[in-house]
Design a protein around this motif. Structure first.
Motif, PDB file in Angstrom:
ATOM      1  N   LEU A 188      34.011  14.588  -0.084  1.00  0.00           N
ATOM      2  CA  LEU A 188      35.078  14.827   0.885  1.00  0.00           C
ATOM      3  C   LEU A 188      35.273  16.327   1.107  1.00  0.00           C
ATOM      4  N   SER A 189      35.294  17.108   0.038  1.00  0.00           N
ATOM      5  CA  SER A 189      35.513  18.550   0.189  1.00  0.00           C
ATOM      6  C   SER A 189      34.399  19.196   0.995  1.00  0.00           C
ATOM      7  N   ALA A 190      33.164  18.766   0.765  1.00  0.00           N
ATOM      8  CA  ALA A 190      32.034  19.320   1.525  1.00  0.00           C
ATOM      9  C   ALA A 190      32.107  18.907   2.985  1.00  0.00           C
TER      10      ALA A 190
ATOM     11  N   ASP B  65      33.213  20.337   8.568  1.00  0.00           N
ATOM     12  CA  ASP B  65      33.892  20.027   9.826  1.00  0.00           C
ATOM     13  C   ASP B  65      34.787  21.176  10.307  1.00  0.00           C
ATOM     14  N   ASN B  66      35.074  22.111   9.422  1.00  0.00           N
ATOM     15  CA  ASN B  66      35.896  23.271   9.796  1.00  0.00           C
ATOM     16  C   ASN B  66      35.102  24.571   9.767  1.00  0.00           C
ATOM     17  N   SER B  67      33.788  24.449   9.852  1.00  0.00           N
ATOM     18  CA  SER B  67      32.932  25.641   9.816  1.00  0.00           C
ATOM     19  C   SER B  67      33.166  26.552  11.016  1.00  0.00           C
TER      20      SER B  67
ATOM     21  N   THR C 263      56.806  17.675  -0.703  1.00  0.00           N
ATOM     22  CA  THR C 263      57.192  16.449   0.005  1.00  0.00           C
ATOM     23  C   THR C 263      56.044  15.488   0.283  1.00  0.00           C
ATOM     24  N   GLN C 264      54.802  15.965   0.217  1.00  0.00           N
ATOM     25  CA  GLN C 264      53.675  15.128   0.594  1.00  0.00           C
ATOM     26  C   GLN C 264      52.956  14.555  -0.627  1.00  0.00           C
ATOM     27  N   ASP C 265      52.127  13.585  -0.371  1.00  0.00           N
ATOM     28  CA  ASP C 265      51.271  13.041  -1.416  1.00  0.00           C
ATOM     29  C   ASP C 265      50.385  14.144  -1.978  1.00  0.00           C
ATOM     30  N   LEU C 266      50.025  14.021  -3.250  1.00  0.00           N
ATOM     31  CA  LEU C 266      49.193  15.048  -3.879  1.00  0.00           C
ATOM     32  C   LEU C 266      47.873  15.253  -3.143  1.00  0.00           C
ATOM     33  N   SER C 267      47.334  14.210  -2.563  1.00  0.00           N
ATOM     34  CA  SER C 267      46.078  14.347  -1.834  1.00  0.00           C
ATOM     35  C   SER C 267      46.226  15.325  -0.670  1.00  0.00           C
ATOM     36  N   VAL C 268      47.368  15.291   0.001  1.00  0.00           N
ATOM     37  CA  VAL C 268      47.629  16.217   1.111  1.00  0.00           C
ATOM     38  C   VAL C 268      47.830  17.633   0.577  1.00  0.00           C
ATOM     39  N   THR C 269      48.496  17.753  -0.556  1.00  0.00           N
ATOM     40  CA  THR C 269      48.676  19.067  -1.183  1.00  0.00           C
ATOM     41  C   THR C 269      47.321  19.695  -1.507  1.00  0.00           C
ATOM     42  N   TYR C 270      46.431  18.927  -2.102  1.00  0.00           N
ATOM     43  CA  TYR C 270      45.104  19.460  -2.429  1.00  0.00           C
ATOM     44  C   TYR C 270      44.361  19.872  -1.153  1.00  0.00           C
ATOM     45  N   ALA C 271      44.503  19.078  -0.112  1.00  0.00           N
ATOM     46  CA  ALA C 271      43.826  19.395   1.151  1.00  0.00           C
ATOM     47  C   ALA C 271      44.394  20.667   1.763  1.00  0.00           C
ATOM     48  N   ALA C 272      45.687  20.903   1.584  1.00  0.00           N
ATOM     49  CA  ALA C 272      46.318  22.102   2.136  1.00  0.00           C
ATOM     50  C   ALA C 272      45.953  23.356   1.354  1.00  0.00           C
ATOM     51  N   MET C 273      45.660  23.212   0.066  1.00  0.00           N
ATOM     52  CA  MET C 273      45.400  24.365  -0.788  1.00  0.00           C
ATOM     53  C   MET C 273      43.920  24.713  -0.908  1.00  0.00           C
ATOM     54  N   THR C 274      43.063  23.733  -0.747  1.00  0.00           N
ATOM     55  CA  THR C 274      41.629  23.964  -0.942  1.00  0.00           C
ATOM     56  C   THR C 274      41.034  24.995   0.013  1.00  0.00           C
ATOM     57  N   PRO C 275      41.381  25.013   1.300  1.00  0.00           N
ATOM     58  CA  PRO C 275      40.732  25.969   2.205  1.00  0.00           C
ATOM     59  C   PRO C 275      40.845  27.419   1.774  1.00  0.00           C
TER      60      PRO C 275
ATOM     61  N   THR D 252      44.261  16.739   8.717  1.00  0.00           N
ATOM     62  CA  THR D 252      45.206  17.608   9.423  1.00  0.00           C
ATOM     63  C   THR D 252      45.653  18.767   8.540  1.00  0.00           C
ATOM     64  N   ALA D 253      45.946  18.474   7.280  1.00  0.00           N
ATOM     65  CA  ALA D 253      46.383  19.523   6.357  1.00  0.00           C
ATOM     66  C   ALA D 253      45.283  20.549   6.134  1.00  0.00           C
ATOM     67  N   TYR D 254      44.061  20.092   5.975  1.00  0.00           N
ATOM     68  CA  TYR D 254      42.940  21.007   5.748  1.00  0.00           C
ATOM     69  C   TYR D 254      42.731  21.908   6.970  1.00  0.00           C
ATOM     70  N   ARG D 255      42.728  21.298   8.135  1.00  0.00           N
ATOM     71  CA  ARG D 255      42.512  22.068   9.364  1.00  0.00           C
ATOM     72  C   ARG D 255      43.650  23.065   9.591  1.00  0.00           C
ATOM     73  N   ARG D 256      44.862  22.637   9.332  1.00  0.00           N
ATOM     74  CA  ARG D 256      46.019  23.516   9.504  1.00  0.00           C
ATOM     75  C   ARG D 256      45.910  24.732   8.578  1.00  0.00           C
ATOM     76  N   ALA D 257      45.516  24.506   7.350  1.00  0.00           N
ATOM     77  CA  ALA D 257      45.360  25.614   6.407  1.00  0.00           C
ATOM     78  C   ALA D 257      44.273  26.581   6.863  1.00  0.00           C
ATOM     79  N   MET D 258      43.185  26.082   7.381  1.00  0.00           N
ATOM     80  CA  MET D 258      42.117  26.949   7.877  1.00  0.00           C
ATOM     81  C   MET D 258      42.611  27.815   9.027  1.00  0.00           C
ATOM     82  N   ARG D 259      43.357  27.224   9.959  1.00  0.00           N
ATOM     83  CA  ARG D 259      43.881  27.994  11.082  1.00  0.00           C
ATOM     84  C   ARG D 259      44.903  29.038  10.611  1.00  0.00           C
TER      85      ARG D 259
END
Length: 206
Positions: A3-5, A10-12, A118-130, A185-192
């Motif tokens: 998933l991380s890859a 997808d956000n390259s 406020t979000q599920d941990l999965s969303v937190t990880y997605a927001a922080m990973t980028p 959405t969280a991953y893309r938002r963090a990248m932007r």
């Protein structure tokens, strides 16, 4: 593909925008005006304190011992990164106290802390990973031999230890998250928001 890859791939497009940004190019060839870098360092220290708090929020919600210990290791990694900023502040006379955060910095930190609290941990990880993956990639993409006064910055993020820390967070994302719209959405938002943060060095009030 993990998933991380998949999310990174997808956000390259955003990653390429960051690498081509004048601020990052100026670090890479050593031409970035020092006053711009000094402003960035102070703002990034503010950001990293919120990043650490987001880890702490996630840590308190850890569902098992393995996750708790991994997040504790990641939190310790932020301390090491702040050491780089303290080094620049000491050597360059940067005032790190009482930093007035840029709108771009506030937007990013508020997003991270909202996800973590406020979000599920999965969303937190997605927001922080980028943040972690992007900086590891920038470190690997830039050449410290041409970075002049910014060689230490490049070397810090090119270090295999930083790559290992980034992988720890990606492993949490891979193990605990599904490929959902919220995660994407969280991953893309963090990248932007990463791109906006670099842009803010040239237009802080934007």
């Amino acid at each position: 593909m993990t998933l991380s890859a998949r999310l990174w791939s997808d956000n390259s497009d955003v990653a390429a925008e960051v690498l081509a940004h004048p601020f990052v190019c100026g670090i890479g060839d050593g031409s970035l005006p020092k006053e711009l870098f000094a402003g960035y360092v102070a703002q990034d220290a503010f950001f990293l304190e919120s990043f650490a708090r987001a880890y702490a929020f996630a840590l308190t919600r850890s569902p098992d011992t393995t996750t708790l210990l991994t997040l504790a290791d990641l939190l310790a990694g932020v301390r090491q990164e702040l050491g780089l900023h303290e080094s620049y502040a000491r050597d360059w006379g940067i005032d790190m106290a009482g930093v007035a955060p840029w709108p771009a910095a506030l937007a990013y930190t508020e997003f991270l802390l909202a996800c973590a609290s406020t979000q599920d941990l999965s969303v937190t990880y997605a927001a922080m990973t980028p943040c972690m993956r992007l900086y590891a990639w920038l470190g690997a993409s830039l050449d410290p031999s041409t970075a002049g006064p910014y060689a230490q910055w490049v070397q810090t993020y090119a270090d295999p230890e930083f790559e290992s820390i980034a992988r720890l967070l990606e492993q949490l994302l891979d193990d605990r998250a599904e490929d959902t719209p919220a995660v994407r959405t969280a991953y893309r938002r963090a990248m932007r928001l990463e791109l906006a943060f670099f842009q803010a060095a040239f237009a802080p009030e934007a």
